[in-house]
Motif scaffolding. Structure first.
Motif, PDB file in Angstrom:
ATOM      1  N   ASN A 255     -19.687 -36.110 -26.582  1.00  0.00           N
ATOM      2  CA  ASN A 255     -20.812 -36.804 -27.212  1.00  0.00           C
ATOM      3  C   ASN A 255     -20.524 -37.114 -28.677  1.00  0.00           C
ATOM      4  OD1 ASN A 255     -22.685 -37.052 -25.109  1.00  0.00           O
ATOM      5  ND2 ASN A 255     -23.456 -34.988 -25.386  1.00  0.00           N
ATOM      6  N   ILE A 282     -22.744 -40.270 -17.490  1.00  0.00           N
ATOM      7  CA  ILE A 282     -24.081 -39.849 -17.063  1.00  0.00           C
ATOM      8  C   ILE A 282     -24.278 -40.120 -15.571  1.00  0.00           C
ATOM      9  CG2 ILE A 282     -26.562 -40.241 -17.345  1.00  0.00           C
ATOM     10  CD1 ILE A 282     -26.061 -40.843 -20.283  1.00  0.00           C
ATOM     11  N   PHE A 286     -24.413 -36.505 -14.129  1.00  0.00           N
ATOM     12  CA  PHE A 286     -25.823 -36.139 -13.993  1.00  0.00           C
ATOM     13  C   PHE A 286     -26.413 -36.674 -12.700  1.00  0.00           C
ATOM     14  CE2 PHE A 286     -30.379 -36.959 -14.648  1.00  0.00           C
ATOM     15  CZ  PHE A 286     -30.813 -35.669 -14.927  1.00  0.00           C
ATOM     16  N   PHE A 360     -24.203 -30.658 -18.351  1.00  0.00           N
ATOM     17  CA  PHE A 360     -24.265 -31.947 -19.050  1.00  0.00           C
ATOM     18  C   PHE A 360     -25.620 -32.109 -19.734  1.00  0.00           C
ATOM     19  CE2 PHE A 360     -24.788 -36.514 -19.441  1.00  0.00           C
ATOM     20  CZ  PHE A 360     -23.534 -36.921 -19.890  1.00  0.00           C
ATOM     21  N   SER A 361     -26.678 -31.722 -19.049  1.00  0.00           N
ATOM     22  CA  SER A 361     -28.027 -31.819 -19.612  1.00  0.00           C
ATOM     23  C   SER A 361     -28.172 -30.912 -20.824  1.00  0.00           C
ATOM     24  CB  SER A 361     -29.069 -31.438 -18.559  1.00  0.00           C
ATOM     25  OG  SER A 361     -28.957 -32.253 -17.421  1.00  0.00           O
ATOM     26  N   SER A 364     -26.334 -32.387 -23.801  1.00  0.00           N
ATOM     27  CA  SER A 364     -27.087 -33.541 -24.302  1.00  0.00           C
ATOM     28  C   SER A 364     -28.280 -33.091 -25.132  1.00  0.00           C
ATOM     29  CB  SER A 364     -27.578 -34.408 -23.136  1.00  0.00           C
ATOM     30  OG  SER A 364     -26.492 -34.978 -22.436  1.00  0.00           O
ATOM     31  N   SER A 365     -28.959 -32.042 -24.644  1.00  0.00           N
ATOM     32  CA  SER A 365     -30.125 -31.527 -25.356  1.00  0.00           C
ATOM     33  C   SER A 365     -29.720 -30.901 -26.687  1.00  0.00           C
ATOM     34  CB  SER A 365     -30.846 -30.498 -24.480  1.00  0.00           C
ATOM     35  OG  SER A 365     -32.055 -30.094 -25.067  1.00  0.00           O
ATOM     36  N   TYR A 415     -33.313 -31.977 -19.123  1.00  0.00           N
ATOM     37  CA  TYR A 415     -32.962 -33.078 -18.225  1.00  0.00           C
ATOM     38  C   TYR A 415     -33.518 -34.404 -18.745  1.00  0.00           C
ATOM     39  CZ  TYR A 415     -32.312 -28.853 -15.485  1.00  0.00           C
ATOM     40  OH  TYR A 415     -31.929 -27.602 -15.070  1.00  0.00           O
ATOM     41  N   VAL A 418     -31.242 -36.196 -21.162  1.00  0.00           N
ATOM     42  CA  VAL A 418     -30.234 -37.077 -20.548  1.00  0.00           C
ATOM     43  C   VAL A 418     -30.843 -38.441 -20.251  1.00  0.00           C
ATOM     44  CG1 VAL A 418     -28.619 -37.370 -18.635  1.00  0.00           C
ATOM     45  CG2 VAL A 418     -29.094 -35.086 -19.518  1.00  0.00           C
ATOM     46  N   GLU A 421     -31.051 -40.408 -23.381  1.00  0.00           N
ATOM     47  CA  GLU A 421     -29.718 -40.879 -23.777  1.00  0.00           C
ATOM     48  C   GLU A 421     -29.280 -42.058 -22.900  1.00  0.00           C
ATOM     49  OE1 GLU A 421     -25.908 -40.703 -25.835  1.00  0.00           O
ATOM     50  OE2 GLU A 421     -28.026 -40.350 -26.269  1.00  0.00           O
TER      51      GLU A 421
END
Length: 440
Positions: A255, A282, A286, A360-361, A364-365, A415, A418, A421
């Motif tokens: 990221n 993603i 995801f 992944f979530s 991202s968070s 979640y 994501v 994003e």
């Protein structure tokens, strides 16, 4: 072992003749290359259809193998007093069921963005019909080579916001003897990080100067730094990390690298290529893993409720889930719904694929907390929590570790980060495509 024999040792992919007259075997590697680089839609479609043939021909055998695995796991779960196979799978790491169910629910309720991306690709490529085989072909002609030394400098600059201590440790990775960079005969393919407690990480790469390699370097360095920070702060017994936590540092670095490269790029085609790569991350990590997790959840439910299951029923579950996620824009052949056995995780593990989407979530968070902090103190606090997570190894259960870092996986918030994003990236991609006149 039976599954591996059928899907690896005994599998035979048919040959396909392309529009150029070239004959290729529709193996996974060949199919991937053609989907990415071949501009002829019929060639892409033909190769992907051929790659499905072995799974369709053995659909009943695959279904019986999977049915046997599900029944064995359900019998084992019942004998140990669990209400479901999912309860048993999550219990070892003390993971609440909501973590799994929230992922599926949020992904399921936000498929519009995924389908909008497919529509955007279809429009940009000027296609009358859109197939799965069109998912990976480049939207613009752009290529750039990266020497390893250049990629090293890019990654180091991108990761500077993580602080001086982090960057000092990062420099050690490049001082010699830690990274096996180039391809050579007999060397394992792909990329890998192995951190040795009490020593240092070893990174394996196979450098071919592509943009993907730059992101792979950032990814593996995320694992390496996680390993070093954990080893330096934990006893050996707690120095490792559960899968749910292990992939956070690697995707977090990706990221950071993406935002850095986008901020430095002045070429609209390069920006489009970077945006597509980020969106594909993603869709693959995801949405696709959530889709697989839902298929697995529904398959186990059938067994736990004593419902009859065969090859066609598994295929129907897979097909309905695929339509829910990817929409009706995607043209589907009858054979497509029988290709679920390609996902070896279904056979090798129990409720595993969701880990990829959860990790992944989480990253991202965490990245959103740091990158979008409204003031300096908030940013420093979020960064300190993230670095503390990397230092913690496995000295607590994964969900608890992530809660301390500021991410509560028992809620839907990680979640939804994501989803936000994805929306940002798709909007930016649409804007860049309009800038160069690829769409109106």
């Amino acid at each position: 072992r039976i599954y591996n024999s059928l899907s690896i040792a005994d599998i035979e992919f048919p040959k396909v003749t392309l529009s150029t007259g070239e004959e290729v075997i529709a193996s996974p590697a060949a199919s991937s290359k053609i989907m990415t680089t071949n501009k002829n839609q019929d060639d892409r479609k033909k190769v992907v259809e051929a790659s499905r043939v072995p799974y369709v021909n053995a659909k009943n055998t695959y279904a019986e193998i999977y049915l046997g695995i599900l029944q064995e796991r359900w019998a084992s779960s019942k004998l140990m007093g669990y209400k479901s196979c999912l309860d048993e799978a999550l219990e070892a790491n003390n993971i609440p069921k909501d973590v799994y169910l929230n992922l599926i629910q949020v992904a399921n309720e936000n498929t519009t963005l995924l389908q909008r991306y497919w529509e955007l690709r279809k429009k940009t490529l000027g296609l009358e019909k859109y197939y799965t085989s069109d998912n990976y072909v480049e939207l613009v002609d752009f290529s750039k080579s990266y020497k390893f030394e250049e990629a090293r400098d890019i990654v180091k600059e991108a990761l500077k916001p993580l602080g001086s201590d982090y960057c000092t440790m990062l420099d050690k990775c490049f001082q010699g003897g830690w990274i096996d960079v180039y391809e050579k005969p007999g060397k394992q393919t792909g990329a890998y990080n192995m951190t040795v407690y009490g020593l240092h990480p070893y990174l394996l790469l196979n450098w071919d100067e592509t943009r993907d390699n730059v992101f792979t370097l950032a990814h593996e360095l995320g694992h390496a730094m996680h390993g070093m920070l954990s080893n330096n702060n934990q006893p050996m017994v707690y120095s490792g990390a559960a899968t749910m936590v292990a992939e956070v540092a690697s995707t977090f670095n990706e990221n950071m690298l993406l935002d850095y490269m986008l901020s430095k790029s002045t070429d609209p085609k390069e920006k489009i290529t970077l945006l597509v790569q980020a969106i594909d991350n993603i869709t693959g990590t995801f949405y696709r893993q959530a889709q697989f997790a839902e298929f697995e959840y529904k398959s186990y439910e059938m067994i736990e409720q004593d419902q009859p299951v065969n090859a066609d029923i598994f295929a129907d579950i897979y097909n309905k889930t695929d339509i829910q996620y990817n929409g009706t824009i995607m043209e589907r052949s009858e054979n497509a719904k029988y290709t679920w056995p390609r996902v070896s995780h279904f056979f090798d593990f129990s409720f595993y694929v969701y880990n990829y989407a959860v990790s992944f979530s989480t990253s991202s968070s965490l990245y959103e907390h740091i990158a979008k902090a409204t003031d300096k103190k908030s940013k420093e606090d979020a960064l300190n929590k993230y670095i503390t997570l990397l230092k913690s190894g496995s000295n607590d259960y994964p969900v608890s570790l992530l809660q301390k870092a500021g991410v509560d996986l028992t809620t839907k918030d990680p979640y939804l980060a994501v989803i936000r994003e994805m929306e940002r990236l798709v909007n930016q991609l649409e804007k860049e495509l309009k800038t160069i006149g690829k769409i109106k």
